[in-house]
Write a protein that holds these residues in place. Structure first.
Motif, PDB file in Angstrom:
ATOM      1  N   ARG A  46       7.627   7.493  -7.273  1.00 12.43           N
ATOM      2  CA  ARG A  46       8.127   6.212  -7.802  1.00 12.43           C
ATOM      3  C   ARG A  46       9.414   6.409  -8.593  1.00 12.43           C
ATOM      4  O   ARG A  46      10.354   5.623  -8.480  1.00 12.43           O
ATOM      5  CB  ARG A  46       7.062   5.564  -8.677  1.00 12.43           C
ATOM      6  N   ASP A  47       9.467   7.488  -9.386  1.00 17.02           N
ATOM      7  CA  ASP A  47      10.693   7.778 -10.149  1.00 17.02           C
ATOM      8  C   ASP A  47      11.870   8.042  -9.215  1.00 17.02           C
ATOM      9  O   ASP A  47      12.986   7.579  -9.461  1.00 17.02           O
ATOM     10  CB  ASP A  47      10.484   8.985 -11.065  1.00 17.02           C
ATOM     11  N   ALA A  48      11.619   8.788  -8.139  1.00 16.36           N
ATOM     12  CA  ALA A  48      12.688   9.090  -7.184  1.00 16.36           C
ATOM     13  C   ALA A  48      13.171   7.822  -6.489  1.00 16.36           C
ATOM     14  O   ALA A  48      14.376   7.624  -6.297  1.00 16.36           O
ATOM     15  CB  ALA A  48      12.201  10.108  -6.149  1.00 16.36           C
ATOM     16  N   TYR A  49      12.241   6.946  -6.130  1.00 15.52           N
ATOM     17  CA  TYR A  49      12.616   5.673  -5.487  1.00 15.52           C
ATOM     18  C   TYR A  49      13.504   4.857  -6.415  1.00 15.52           C
ATOM     19  O   TYR A  49      14.547   4.340  -6.005  1.00 15.52           O
ATOM     20  CB  TYR A  49      11.345   4.895  -5.123  1.00 15.52           C
ATOM     21  N   LEU A  50      13.105   4.751  -7.676  1.00 13.48           N
ATOM     22  CA  LEU A  50      13.888   3.956  -8.624  1.00 13.48           C
ATOM     23  C   LEU A  50      15.245   4.591  -8.912  1.00 13.48           C
ATOM     24  O   LEU A  50      16.253   3.884  -9.057  1.00 13.48           O
ATOM     25  CB  LEU A  50      13.097   3.757  -9.916  1.00 13.48           C
ATOM     26  N   ALA A  51      15.298   5.925  -8.964  1.00 14.11           N
ATOM     27  CA  ALA A  51      16.573   6.607  -9.189  1.00 14.11           C
ATOM     28  C   ALA A  51      17.531   6.366  -8.022  1.00 14.11           C
ATOM     29  O   ALA A  51      18.732   6.153  -8.224  1.00 14.11           O
ATOM     30  CB  ALA A  51      16.345   8.096  -9.391  1.00 14.11           C
ATOM     31  N   LEU A  52      17.010   6.379  -6.804  1.00 17.79           N
ATOM     32  CA  LEU A  52      17.849   6.085  -5.644  1.00 17.79           C
ATOM     33  C   LEU A  52      18.248   4.609  -5.611  1.00 17.79           C
ATOM     34  O   LEU A  52      19.365   4.265  -5.236  1.00 17.79           O
ATOM     35  CB  LEU A  52      17.123   6.466  -4.352  1.00 17.79           C
ATOM     36  N   LEU A  53      17.343   3.736  -6.021  1.00 19.07           N
ATOM     37  CA  LEU A  53      17.640   2.301  -6.033  1.00 19.07           C
ATOM     38  C   LEU A  53      18.754   1.976  -7.019  1.00 19.07           C
ATOM     39  O   LEU A  53      19.553   1.073  -6.789  1.00 19.07           O
ATOM     40  CB  LEU A  53      16.359   1.524  -6.369  1.00 19.07           C
ATOM     41  N   HIS A  62       0.836  -1.207   0.000  1.00 17.87           N
ATOM     42  CA  HIS A  62       0.000   0.000   0.000  1.00 17.87           C
ATOM     43  C   HIS A  62       0.866   1.251   0.000  1.00 17.87           C
ATOM     44  O   HIS A  62       0.474   2.278  -0.560  1.00 17.87           O
ATOM     45  CB  HIS A  62      -0.940   0.002   1.204  1.00 17.87           C
ATOM     46  N   ALA A  63       2.033   1.175   0.614  1.00 18.57           N
ATOM     47  CA  ALA A  63       2.943   2.327   0.621  1.00 18.57           C
ATOM     48  C   ALA A  63       3.346   2.687  -0.804  1.00 18.57           C
ATOM     49  O   ALA A  63       3.383   3.865  -1.168  1.00 18.57           O
ATOM     50  CB  ALA A  63       4.179   2.009   1.461  1.00 18.57           C
ATOM     51  N   TRP A  64       3.631   1.698  -1.629  1.00 22.41           N
ATOM     52  CA  TRP A  64       4.017   1.947  -3.029  1.00 22.41           C
ATOM     53  C   TRP A  64       2.831   2.471  -3.826  1.00 22.41           C
ATOM     54  O   TRP A  64       2.965   3.374  -4.649  1.00 22.41           O
ATOM     55  CB  TRP A  64       4.568   0.664  -3.653  1.00 22.41           C
ATOM     56  N   GLN A  65       1.651   1.918  -3.591  1.00 19.95           N
ATOM     57  CA  GLN A  65       0.455   2.303  -4.335  1.00 19.95           C
ATOM     58  C   GLN A  65       0.055   3.757  -4.076  1.00 19.95           C
ATOM     59  O   GLN A  65      -0.564   4.393  -4.927  1.00 19.95           O
ATOM     60  CB  GLN A  65      -0.718   1.381  -3.975  1.00 19.95           C
ATOM     61  N   CYS A  66       0.408   4.305  -2.911  1.00 19.43           N
ATOM     62  CA  CYS A  66       0.056   5.694  -2.571  1.00 19.43           C
ATOM     63  C   CYS A  66       0.950   6.719  -3.244  1.00 19.43           C
ATOM     64  O   CYS A  66       0.613   7.896  -3.273  1.00 19.43           O
ATOM     65  CB  CYS A  66       0.162   5.902  -1.064  1.00 19.43           C
ATOM     66  N   LEU A  67       2.090   6.298  -3.755  1.00 18.93           N
ATOM     67  CA  LEU A  67       3.064   7.240  -4.294  1.00 18.93           C
ATOM     68  C   LEU A  67       2.600   7.850  -5.613  1.00 18.93           C
ATOM     69  O   LEU A  67       1.941   7.196  -6.415  1.00 18.93           O
ATOM     70  CB  LEU A  67       4.405   6.545  -4.528  1.00 18.93           C
ATOM     71  N   SER A  68       2.997   9.087  -5.831  1.00 20.26           N
ATOM     72  CA  SER A  68       2.788   9.714  -7.134  1.00 20.26           C
ATOM     73  C   SER A  68       3.831   9.165  -8.096  1.00 20.26           C
ATOM     74  O   SER A  68       4.767   8.459  -7.690  1.00 20.26           O
ATOM     75  CB  SER A  68       2.946  11.232  -7.001  1.00 20.26           C
ATOM     76  N   SER A  69       3.712   9.510  -9.359  1.00 24.87           N
ATOM     77  CA  SER A  69       4.703   9.043 -10.333  1.00 24.87           C
ATOM     78  C   SER A  69       6.081   9.619 -10.016  1.00 24.87           C
ATOM     79  O   SER A  69       7.099   8.945 -10.205  1.00 24.87           O
ATOM     80  CB  SER A  69       4.280   9.398 -11.756  1.00 24.87           C
ATOM     81  N   GLY A  70       6.126  10.843  -9.495  1.00 23.62           N
ATOM     82  CA  GLY A  70       7.395  11.444  -9.092  1.00 23.62           C
ATOM     83  C   GLY A  70       8.039  10.683  -7.944  1.00 23.62           C
ATOM     84  O   GLY A  70       9.259  10.496  -7.905  1.00 23.62           O
TER      85      GLY A  70
END
Length: 194
Positions: A21-28, A11-19
């Protein structure tokens, strides 16, 4: 780069905006085997991954921290020498190894994102994070503004303090104007002549 199914379907991932999610993937993408806790995302890097503005980046990082997918491992700011330091982040689902040179302490995975058990809880956490950020920005703005004290009356002219000989307009005191006194002027109607 591994984005585990447990995180992706949370649910934490589902609440995120596209920005977010992009920031999470960029950090990953930056995360190696031992550098969790030493991750930062400047706007120059974020632009490569679809985040175009600093406001969007800041909001995305706040979202990630609000839902518990990220945590700040070192708060940034100014040092005594006048250098700026960025915030450093850690993924909460990975262990952090000690890095004394960057003042990062070791810790086990905390998995705060698992506390978001519904979409409503996630959205509420993001909303509270935004409110806290707005309150903090307002507090900073209040302390940075200089309160000006008026030293002249409302109808008093303003004179320049300093001038130079090379100025285009000569420095002369402005004329003080007084409000009009007496009866108002009457206007005669226009008479058409034939």
């Amino acid at each position: 780069m591994r984005l585990y199914r447990e995180v992706f379907e949370s649910h934490a991932w589902q609440c995120l905006s596209s920005g977010g999610r992009d920031a999470y993937l960029a950090l990953l993408l930056q995360k190696g085997s031992t550098n969790n806790g030493d991750l930062s995302l400047p706007i120059t890097v974020a632009r490569r991954y679809g985040i175009k503005s600093e406001a969007t980046l800041a909001k995305a990082l706040r979202e990630l921290c609000s839902v518990g997918l990220l945590a700040i491992s070192r708060r940034g700011g100014s040092t005594k020498e006048g250098h700026r330091q960025v915030n450093l982040y850690r993924f909460t689902d990975y262990d952090v190894y000690e890095n004394p040179s960057k003042h990062i302490d070791a810790c086990k995975a905390t998995n705060e994102w698992k506390l978001i058990t519904t979409l409503g809880l996630g959205r509420e956490a993001i909303r509270k994070g935004e409110e806290q950020a707005a309150a903090l920005a307002l507090e900073r703005k209040k302390t940075l503004l200089q309160k000006m004290k008026g030293t002249t009356s409302e109808i008093e002219g303003v004179e320049p303090k300093t001038t130079s000989k090379n100025e285009v307009w000569p420095a002369e005191p402005l004329q003080k104007m007084k409000p009009a006194q007496g009866p108002p002027m009457s206007v005669k109607p226009y008479a058409a002549t034939v």
